[in-house]
Design a protein around this motif. Structure first.
Motif, short mmCIF file in Angstrom:
data_model
loop_
_atom_site.label_atom_id
_atom_site.label_comp_id
_atom_site.label_asym_id
_atom_site.label_seq_id
_atom_site.Cartn_x
_atom_site.Cartn_y
_atom_site.Cartn_z
N THR A 3 6.47 -6.43 18.02
CA THR A 3 6.65 -7.43 19.18
C THR A 3 7.61 -8.44 18.72
O THR A 3 8.61 -9.09 19.52
CB THR A 3 5.46 -7.82 19.78
N PHE A 4 7.09 -9.11 17.69
CA PHE A 4 7.76 -10.22 17.19
C PHE A 4 9.29 -10.32 16.87
O PHE A 4 10.05 -10.98 17.38
CB PHE A 4 7.13 -10.75 15.90
N LEU A 5 9.57 -8.83 16.07
CA LEU A 5 10.90 -8.69 15.93
C LEU A 5 11.85 -8.42 17.26
O LEU A 5 12.92 -8.98 17.29
CB LEU A 5 11.06 -7.45 14.92
N CYS A 10 15.69 -10.16 21.53
CA CYS A 10 15.99 -10.42 22.84
C CYS A 10 16.47 -11.98 22.70
O CYS A 10 17.39 -12.14 23.87
CB CYS A 10 14.71 -10.10 23.59
N GLY A 11 15.84 -12.67 22.03
CA GLY A 11 16.04 -14.19 21.89
C GLY A 11 17.75 -14.41 21.71
O GLY A 11 18.43 -15.02 21.97
N GLY A 12 18.05 -13.64 20.67
CA GLY A 12 19.39 -13.46 20.06
C GLY A 12 20.33 -13.08 21.12
O GLY A 12 21.35 -13.57 21.39
N GLY A 71 11.64 -13.87 25.21
CA GLY A 71 12.61 -13.46 24.20
C GLY A 71 14.08 -13.85 24.80
O GLY A 71 14.97 -14.76 24.46
N PHE A 72 14.50 -13.03 25.96
CA PHE A 72 15.96 -13.26 26.39
C PHE A 72 16.22 -14.61 27.11
O PHE A 72 17.03 -15.31 26.66
CB PHE A 72 16.27 -12.17 27.24
N LEU A 73 15.22 -14.70 28.21
CA LEU A 73 15.63 -16.27 28.82
C LEU A 73 15.28 -17.23 27.97
O LEU A 73 15.80 -18.31 28.22
CB LEU A 73 14.52 -16.24 30.20
#
Length: 125
Positions: A3-5, A10-12, A71-73
């Motif tokens: 989940t961390f990865l 997603c953040g990237g 992540g993404f947002l």
């Protein structure tokens, strides 16, 4: 650890998406108002409202919500840049523009979250 990865990935993706959108808007917009950051944060808050409502109505699971919102947002939106732009406008003595940007940066995203939530709430009725 997985989940961390995934959140990091997603953040990237969110950060790269912000970079592309920011660069595209800045090429077209040549004005003191920091439109690119504003547009990015408006999109992010609208999507956050949709995601929050979808999670609340159990349309998406917690894992998906975490990857998208945290992540993404998290990588896409940029409140710190908005604050920095307000400070920059103030330092350039563009007080009216800084005040307008500050007000819009607070009020419009709140409305966008509500609008995003409303979009899902209407479909669940």
């Amino acid at each position: 650890m997985t989940t961390f990865l995934l959140v990091a990935a997603c953040g990237g993706l969110g950060a790269v998406t912000r970079f592309v959108l920011n660069t595209s808007i800045q090429r077209l917009w040549n004005n003191a108002f920091p439109l690119s950051t504003f547009v990015i944060n408006v999109i992010a808050t609208f999507c956050a409202g949709i995601a929050a409502a979808a999670y609340a109505y159990q349309t998406v699971d917690q894992h998906t919500y975490l990857l998208f919102v945290t992540g993404f947002l998290g990588g896409f939106s940029t409140f710190s840049t908005a604050i920095n732009e307000m400070v920059s406008l103030t330092r350039k003595e563009r007080f009216g523009m800084a005040a307008l940007y500050c007000a819009l940066t607070i009020v419009v995203p709140l409305l966008c979250v509500a609008a995003g939530w409303f979009c899902i709430a209407v479909t669940q009725s």
